[in-house]
Design an enzyme around this catalytic site. Sequence first.
Site, mmCIF file in Angstrom:
data_model
loop_
_atom_site.group_PDB
_atom_site.id
_atom_site.type_symbol
_atom_site.label_atom_id
_atom_site.label_comp_id
_atom_site.label_asym_id
_atom_site.label_seq_id
_atom_site.Cartn_x
_atom_site.Cartn_y
_atom_site.Cartn_z
ATOM 1 N N LYS A 271 -103.739 -5.714 115.014
ATOM 2 C CA LYS A 271 -103.216 -4.358 115.175
ATOM 3 C C LYS A 271 -103.872 -3.690 116.381
ATOM 4 C CE LYS A 271 -102.245 -3.093 110.355
ATOM 5 N NZ LYS A 271 -100.808 -2.883 110.546
ATOM 6 N N ASP B 261 -105.224 0.151 102.734
ATOM 7 C CA ASP B 261 -104.161 -0.828 102.498
ATOM 8 C C ASP B 261 -104.274 -1.507 101.125
ATOM 9 O OD1 ASP B 261 -101.786 -1.729 103.563
ATOM 10 O OD2 ASP B 261 -102.667 -3.528 104.456
ATOM 11 N N ASP C 222 -99.543 -9.886 110.432
ATOM 12 C CA ASP C 222 -99.706 -8.494 109.999
ATOM 13 C C ASP C 222 -98.719 -8.136 108.877
ATOM 14 O OD1 ASP C 222 -100.752 -5.983 109.924
ATOM 15 O OD2 ASP C 222 -99.769 -5.258 111.755
ATOM 16 N N ARG D 187 -96.600 -8.711 101.865
ATOM 17 C CA ARG D 187 -95.523 -9.431 101.178
ATOM 18 C C ARG D 187 -95.961 -10.847 100.794
ATOM 19 N NH1 ARG D 187 -91.626 -8.397 106.205
ATOM 20 N NH2 ARG D 187 -92.942 -6.560 106.264
HETATM 21 N N1 BES Z 1 -100.391 -2.299 105.999
HETATM 22 C C1 BES Z 1 -99.353 -2.377 106.953
HETATM 23 C C2 BES Z 1 -98.314 -1.278 106.794
HETATM 24 C C3 BES Z 1 -98.726 0.099 107.185
HETATM 25 C C4 BES Z 1 -98.771 0.453 108.510
HETATM 26 C C5 BES Z 1 -98.975 1.037 106.233
HETATM 27 C C6 BES Z 1 -99.094 1.738 108.859
HETATM 28 C C7 BES Z 1 -99.287 2.322 106.586
HETATM 29 C C8 BES Z 1 -99.360 2.679 107.897
HETATM 30 C C9 BES Z 1 -98.617 -3.710 106.832
HETATM 31 O O1 BES Z 1 -99.375 -4.783 106.422
HETATM 32 C C10 BES Z 1 -98.072 -4.031 108.175
HETATM 33 O O2 BES Z 1 -98.837 -4.139 109.079
HETATM 34 N N2 BES Z 1 -96.779 -4.133 108.256
HETATM 35 C C11 BES Z 1 -96.142 -4.393 109.496
HETATM 36 C C12 BES Z 1 -94.989 -5.328 109.231
HETATM 37 C C13 BES Z 1 -94.367 -5.891 110.453
HETATM 38 C C14 BES Z 1 -95.329 -6.803 111.154
HETATM 39 C C15 BES Z 1 -93.129 -6.623 110.043
HETATM 40 C C16 BES Z 1 -95.640 -3.065 110.061
HETATM 41 O O3 BES Z 1 -95.246 -2.198 109.303
HETATM 42 O O4 BES Z 1 -95.715 -2.901 111.268
HETATM 43 ZN ZN ZN Z 2 -100.393 -5.758 107.994
HETATM 44 ZN ZN ZN Z 3 -100.989 -4.299 105.189
#
Ligand code: BES
Ligand code: ZN
Ligand code: ZN
Length: 498
Positions: A269, A280, A339, A343
């Site tokens: 990230k 998270d 990331d 899931r």
């Molecule tokens: N934990 C994050 C989602 C998240 C991001 C929650 C910002 C709250 C604030 C999750 O694991 C993630 O990173 N999801 C990605 C998915 C993508 C790579 C398909 C996202 O949301 O960018």
């Molecule tokens: Zn993530």
């Molecule tokens: Zn996450």
Amino acid sequence: MKVSVSPGHNIDGTLILPLLQGSECVPESLEAGLHTALKSQINRILSDGDFKAKAKSTMSIIGSEGGKAVMVGLGKEQDADIHAYRKAGAAVVASRKKAHGTDFTARFSGASIEAMGAFVEGMMLRDYSYDHYKLKDDDDDEEKEITVRINCDEAQEKELNTLIQNHVGVVSGVHLSRDLGNCPPNDMYPEAFADRAWEWAKQYDNVNVTIINYDQAVKAGMGGLVAVGMGSARKPCMVIFEMNSESKGRGPMLVGKGITFDTGGISLKPGANMDEMKYDMGGSATVFGTMEALAATGYAGKVTAITCMAENMPSSNAQRPGDVIKTLSGKTIEVLNTDAEGRLVLSDGLWKAGEFDPEYIIDFATLTGACVVALGHEATGLWSNDDDFRTRIHEAGNAVDELAWPMPLLPAFEKEMTDSKIADTRNLGAGRYGGANTAAAFLKQFVPNRGYKKDGEQITWAHMDIAGTYWGAKTNSMVGNGATGVHVRTIYHLITNG
Ligand code: BES
Ligand code: ZN
Ligand code: ZN
């Protein structure tokens, strides 16, 4: 906060006076025992229109020879439902100053028992701060416990007391969820969460906690959980909570995403605000908090929960984009982005849930940034394979003022997630559009059929994406900052009120 209910007219400490918008004087029913100096000062303020009692507004009176008071607005009469009372209670605590002291007496005019209970609930919910990592100052008045006495009619005393005691138990669950979420990630890692659950369960005869450790998870074939957690020195685990497991019939099953820190893994990230990824594990905290709410209030039905705990780190042992993993279900996943890890851990948690033959499964996850794009911080995304069930959850949320907004579970999204050249599924959609929906559709593939029968009926399931609501929700007036503890109350309501 210590709360007591008493029918007397004594005012201990600062008087709390909830008022309807447009009140021009202290309601007659509240005058008993009220010092004339304080009464006339309040009446002057109200008749001059200096305090209009708009919803959530407060005004303090300090320095009167008749004692101290806080007036709080309930808004217009037609809008003064239990949510307005809850918000007013929270507003009193949010506006509390040192000069108010720690002793309060609240007095209501013509409020129902439910409304008075909601007011106290709001006070208790808002009376929370996370200061475990700060030096304590024992002399500081603000750190002393608040005591609140509720004046009511004799006929209301028993019922109100019972209602408040129930709120005390539920609020302890909300506060637990916040404590877990706010805990810094150097102290909140998979095993630390598991240890807390284990210790917590000891106080309840009807609750059992089982921990599936890393080696056991590997052996069992929990490829999703293992793949996400293997890059960290702090190994992943699964925690299973069983309440009243002896009781007959099916019960609800709650499943939580518990990523104690999400760096993104090798698909790292960006640095800005990455500290927030300590939240998270909000899904697992919601589940744990709900179990506490149920246990503390003596719920007698069967409830089971699973939290999938892992720390998503980049390292030489971490999974890579391009890896194909085999999950507990036997299905393989092409990991296109490390990331999108929530899931992966949930795929094993949801599949495992089938072993308990639950009535239904609800999962909670800070799953996607896309859900925050769609709904902001105002509502949780809500998906289900059963329209009626989705409506029930939506209504349970409305009943406690925690909004969960219906979102679509469409075959097209599911198709997008199965379009891998080399595996059964992929953990990334084809593009960035509809990211919260493709994530939900991905999860659906891991919700087992009843009895794991190949052509059987899929277990009733709902998915709640709390990425926007578990923290950072500035309009949530039940909390000052940090983790909100959202949906402990929703699910408590769903389970205990049908
Ligand atoms: N934990 C994050 C989602 C998240 C991001 C929650 C910002 C709250 C604030 C999750 O694991 C993630 O990173 N999801 C990605 C998915 C993508 C790579 C398909 C996202 O949301 O960018
Ligand atoms: Zn993530
Ligand atoms: Zn996450």
